[in-house]
Structure formats: structure tokens, C-alpha cells
Write a protein that holds these residues in place. Sequence first.
Motif, PDB file in Angstrom:
ATOM      1  N   VAL A 131      -6.522   4.552 101.090  1.00 10.32           N
ATOM      2  CA  VAL A 131      -5.365   5.312 101.583  1.00 10.32           C
ATOM      3  C   VAL A 131      -4.098   4.729 100.962  1.00 10.32           C
ATOM      4  CG1 VAL A 131      -6.018   6.439 103.726  1.00 10.32           C
ATOM      5  CG2 VAL A 131      -5.745   3.977 103.730  1.00 10.32           C
ATOM      6  N   SER A 132      -3.583   5.443  99.941  1.00 16.12           N
ATOM      7  CA  SER A 132      -2.389   4.922  99.267  1.00 16.12           C
ATOM      8  C   SER A 132      -1.346   6.026  99.180  1.00 16.12           C
ATOM      9  CB  SER A 132      -2.767   4.413  97.874  1.00 16.12           C
ATOM     10  OG  SER A 132      -3.043   5.505  97.035  1.00 16.12           O
ATOM     11  N   GLY A 133      -0.309   5.771  98.371  1.00 15.55           N
ATOM     12  CA  GLY A 133       0.749   6.765  98.235  1.00 15.55           C
ATOM     13  C   GLY A 133       0.299   7.979  97.446  1.00 15.55           C
ATOM     14  N   GLY A 134      -0.679   7.795  96.569  1.00 14.23           N
ATOM     15  CA  GLY A 134      -1.116   8.899  95.713  1.00 14.23           C
ATOM     16  C   GLY A 134      -2.537   9.363  95.975  1.00 14.23           C
ATOM     17  N   ASP A 157      -4.763  17.976  99.105  1.00 15.10           N
ATOM     18  CA  ASP A 157      -3.339  18.149  98.790  1.00 15.10           C
ATOM     19  C   ASP A 157      -2.623  16.807  98.865  1.00 15.10           C
ATOM     20  OD1 ASP A 157      -3.097  18.041 101.741  1.00 15.10           O
ATOM     21  OD2 ASP A 157      -3.844  20.093 101.647  1.00 15.10           O
ATOM     22  N   ASP A 158      -1.819  16.580  99.891  1.00 18.84           N
ATOM     23  CA  ASP A 158      -1.064  15.324  99.982  1.00 18.84           C
ATOM     24  C   ASP A 158      -1.978  14.145 100.298  1.00 18.84           C
ATOM     25  OD1 ASP A 158       1.063  16.980  99.686  1.00 18.84           O
ATOM     26  OD2 ASP A 158       1.962  16.611 101.649  1.00 18.84           O
ATOM     27  N   ALA A 159      -1.611  12.968  99.777  1.00  9.34           N
ATOM     28  CA  ALA A 159      -2.277  11.733 100.185  1.00  9.34           C
ATOM     29  C   ALA A 159      -1.671  11.291 101.515  1.00  9.34           C
ATOM     30  CB  ALA A 159      -2.070  10.660  99.125  1.00  9.34           C
ATOM     31  N   ALA A 160      -2.392  10.422 102.217  1.00  9.26           N
ATOM     32  CA  ALA A 160      -1.915   9.968 103.528  1.00  9.26           C
ATOM     33  C   ALA A 160      -0.540   9.300 103.402  1.00  9.26           C
ATOM     34  CB  ALA A 160      -2.929   9.011 104.154  1.00  9.26           C
ATOM     35  N   PHE A 211     -10.176  15.613 103.271  1.00  7.76           N
ATOM     36  CA  PHE A 211      -8.866  15.406 103.894  1.00  7.76           C
ATOM     37  C   PHE A 211      -7.880  16.475 103.436  1.00  7.76           C
ATOM     38  CE2 PHE A 211     -10.696  11.123 103.489  1.00  7.76           C
ATOM     39  CZ  PHE A 211     -10.608  10.687 104.796  1.00  7.76           C
ATOM     40  N   SER A 212      -6.899  16.774 104.285  1.00  5.31           N
ATOM     41  CA  SER A 212      -5.774  17.629 103.920  1.00  5.31           C
ATOM     42  C   SER A 212      -4.623  17.236 104.833  1.00  5.31           C
ATOM     43  CB  SER A 212      -6.141  19.100 104.134  1.00  5.31           C
ATOM     44  OG  SER A 212      -4.965  19.878 104.099  1.00  5.31           O
ATOM     45  N   PHE A 213      -3.492  16.883 104.242  1.00  6.16           N
ATOM     46  CA  PHE A 213      -2.373  16.446 105.084  1.00  6.16           C
ATOM     47  C   PHE A 213      -1.135  17.324 104.961  1.00  6.16           C
ATOM     48  CE2 PHE A 213      -4.892  12.509 104.727  1.00  6.16           C
ATOM     49  CZ  PHE A 213      -5.081  12.274 106.084  1.00  6.16           C
ATOM     50  N   SER A 214      -1.171  18.328 104.052  1.00  4.84           N
ATOM     51  CA  SER A 214       0.071  19.079 103.858  1.00  4.84           C
ATOM     52  C   SER A 214       0.351  19.984 105.066  1.00  4.84           C
ATOM     53  CB  SER A 214       0.052  19.820 102.526  1.00  4.84           C
ATOM     54  OG  SER A 214      -0.376  21.120 102.688  1.00  4.84           O
ATOM     55  N   GLY A 215      -0.698  20.501 105.719  1.00  8.60           N
ATOM     56  CA  GLY A 215      -0.505  21.332 106.913  1.00  8.60           C
ATOM     57  C   GLY A 215       0.091  20.527 108.065  1.00  8.60           C
ATOM     58  N   LEU A 216      -0.346  19.289 108.175  1.00  5.81           N
ATOM     59  CA  LEU A 216       0.175  18.408 109.229  1.00  5.81           C
ATOM     60  C   LEU A 216       1.657  18.127 108.990  1.00  5.81           C
ATOM     61  CD1 LEU A 216      -0.004  16.418 111.593  1.00  5.81           C
ATOM     62  CD2 LEU A 216      -1.064  14.776 110.038  1.00  5.81           C
ATOM     63  N   LYS A 217       1.978  17.866 107.720  1.00  7.72           N
ATOM     64  CA  LYS A 217       3.380  17.637 107.346  1.00  7.72           C
ATOM     65  C   LYS A 217       4.225  18.868 107.697  1.00  7.72           C
ATOM     66  CE  LYS A 217       4.176  18.771 103.252  1.00  7.72           C
ATOM     67  NZ  LYS A 217       3.827  18.839 101.831  1.00  7.72           N
ATOM     68  N   ALA A 244      -1.942  11.374 114.634  1.00  4.47           N
ATOM     69  CA  ALA A 244      -2.759  12.434 114.039  1.00  4.47           C
ATOM     70  C   ALA A 244      -3.385  11.946 112.735  1.00  4.47           C
ATOM     71  CB  ALA A 244      -1.906  13.683 113.794  1.00  4.47           C
ATOM     72  N   VAL A 245      -2.579  11.286 111.880  1.00  8.03           N
ATOM     73  CA  VAL A 245      -3.090  10.792 110.594  1.00  8.03           C
ATOM     74  C   VAL A 245      -4.180   9.748 110.840  1.00  8.03           C
ATOM     75  CG1 VAL A 245      -2.528   9.567 108.462  1.00  8.03           C
ATOM     76  CG2 VAL A 245      -0.906  11.213 109.399  1.00  8.03           C
ATOM     77  N   VAL A 246      -3.886   8.800 111.722  1.00  3.09           N
ATOM     78  CA  VAL A 246      -4.824   7.699 111.981  1.00  3.09           C
ATOM     79  C   VAL A 246      -6.128   8.237 112.575  1.00  3.09           C
ATOM     80  CG1 VAL A 246      -5.204   5.691 113.474  1.00  3.09           C
ATOM     81  CG2 VAL A 246      -3.068   5.904 112.171  1.00  3.09           C
TER      82      VAL A 246
END
Length: 349
Positions: A131-134, A157-160, A211-217, A244-246
Motif C-alpha cells: 500500500v503506497s502512494g502509487g 483506479d486510485d492507490a490507497a 481494490f478501487s478507491f476512487s468511488g470512496l474518494k 473505510a480504507v483500513v
Amino acid sequence: MGIETSCDETGVGFVRDGVLLGDALASSMDEHARFGGVVPEVAARAHVNAMVPMVNAALGNAGLSLRDVGAVAVTAGPGLTSALQVGIAAAKSYALALDVPMYAVHHLAGHAAADTLEHGPLPSPCVILIVSGGHTSLLLVRDLVDQRILHLSDTWDDAAGEAFDKVARLLGLGYPGGPAIDRAARDGDPRAIAFPRPLTGPQARGQELEFSFSGLKTAVARYVEKGVDPALTTADVAASFQEAVVDVLVSKAILACRMHDVSTLVIVGGVAANGRLRASAEERCAAAGLQLRVPPMRLCTDNGAMIAAIGDLLVRAGAPDSPRDFSVDPAAVLHRAQLFIPEEVLASP
Ligand code: KG4
Ligand code: ZN
């Protein structure tokens, strides 16, 4: 010697037989803060200025001189091209001048190797959550440098870390966002807002590990646009987002261990420095009967020691050194810890 310059950290470390002898780190983070993200050209220039001082500082910390260096490992990708080029140029110069072999390594394999400096060799097999920036990936690893690494899942999509950075900006918490949200969330209620847990639940069948984080964002952005409930604070929003992420990360990592009958989970990368992620993973791995390994905080974010750790593993595994004409591989996918390796090695299982 390991050299890391893939983003905004200039890292140099020395490792022998799995033991970290010393390292040094410079960061250009403050120079990027006013832009809200890393500016590649600014990062590259900072690497040029910091490189030799960091080599000398790391040598000093390790009690070594350049004559003691037996091999040079350097991050060749993934990362920012202009930033990577500085590290590669330095590594080639040192390797040529010292007449020692040189290894081009994958940045994310370095993140995984960071854990070996604290907890010893990785058990085979293990599941690694990066789990990094990219990047956000679940990997099935047998031998970090000798065998092909199997991707169980990646982010769509987005990384965590990217989600942390973007949500922090949205909440006015500044850059880098991960540590800012981590801090803000300590005063908040993680159950205040029920943000979505993307790709979980029955509708995610067959994609349980993805994983998908762009919807959460976007859900956080919508919530903030609508106006935060006056009874709640920014800390509550940060804590609820972080939860939510964790929740998603830990649930899927544990599921990956179950699905592949693996008893050790390793969590690495910048986001592994997150306090709530570390606590939740510890609790839930213990409940699931899994062994959890997370590197110490300072080895979670980018550093030179982790690249030296891979170099040391490659040397001890008898890996062929990388050709002297290798260049950057800015979008390298993690199949092998070493990049730019001969075809015959690639063909092995
Ligand atoms: O691994 P890393 O240092 O660089 C990359 O390879 O990308 O990871 C940087 C990412 C950033 O997105 C940063 O916000 C996040 O790691 N990060 C954190 C924390 N510390 C760093 N995220 C959440 N909580 C933290 N404490
Ligand atoms: Zn990294």
C-alpha cells in the motif's frame, strides 16, 4: 549499497547478510507542499543536490568506507522518470568507479524487503499487501528474489495512499495527506459517517480481492460538498474515511490468506505507517490466527535501506548483475524483484 530516488526521497542504505548497517535519507517534501503534490523536476534537482551527501552520511552511520562496498543496487522503476534517472546515474558512477556489480531493482520489491531487515527472511509462501502512494496490490510471494511474484489483485483506479492524499486535500489538511489524516483521525469518530467499502459484499463476487478507491474518494467529496453535519468535525470525516480504507485493506488481505491457505500476512509501503491500519491488522490477524509482519514505521515510507536489502538478497542468491546500459522503467510491473534481467532468468518459473 542501495540507492532510492523514485519519488521525493533520496535514500541510501548499506545492508550485509540481511543486516542494516546504516542509512541516510533526505526529503524534498517541503518543496512540493505548496504545489499539493510532487513536482518531478523539483524532486530530480533535489536528488542531485542530496545524493553525494546522503552516500557519505550513510557510510558514516554504517561505519564503512566506499572501499567496503561489494555491490550497488538502485531503484530503476516504477517512479518518476527524471527522479529515477538521478539515482541510476549515481549508482552507475559508483559501480563503475568501484568496479563492483550493479543491480536494477523494482521499488515495490524494496518495500517488501524492508520487512526482512526487522523480522528476518520472509516465510514461504506469504501474502504481501503493498500500500503506497502509487500502488495497492495483494501479492503471493514464495521467494522475493528467486521466483516470479504472483499478483492476486491490484487497484482498478486510485492507490490507497493516493486516496489519502486526495481526501486530505479536500479536507484542507495539506500534503502529504496520509500522515495528516492519520493525525487528524485520532480526535475523530470512525463510525460517524458510513462511507462505502468498495468491491466488498455479495455484488463483488469473483472480485473479492480487487481494490478501487476512487468511488470512496468521490463519496467523501460529495459529503463535504453537501456540507458537513454541524454535529461532526473534520476529524470525524477523516476518521470515517480512514476506517473505510483500513477496513477494505485488512478484510481483503485476510481473505487472500484464507483463499491461498497462507498463514503470514506482510503489510508494506508508505500507508503501512498508518496507525489505524497497523492496529486493525494486528487485531484482526490475531483473531484469524494469522501471523502479521509490518516493518517499523521509518522503513515503511521510501528509503535506501530497502533497496540495499534487495541488493543483498540478490547477491546472496547469486543473481546475474544487470547490464550496464539499463535505463529507467517508470511503469515497471512487479513480477520480479530485479529489473532488466537476462531472458534465461525470465524464462525460469
Ligand atoms: O511508499 P511511499 O513512501 O511512496 C510510494 O512509493 O508511493 O508511500 C507514500 C504514500 C503517500 O500517499 C502518503 O500519503 C502515504 O504513503 N502515507 C500514509 C502515512 N504515511 C505515509 N498514509 C496513511 N497514513 C500514514 N501514516
Ligand atoms: Zn514507495
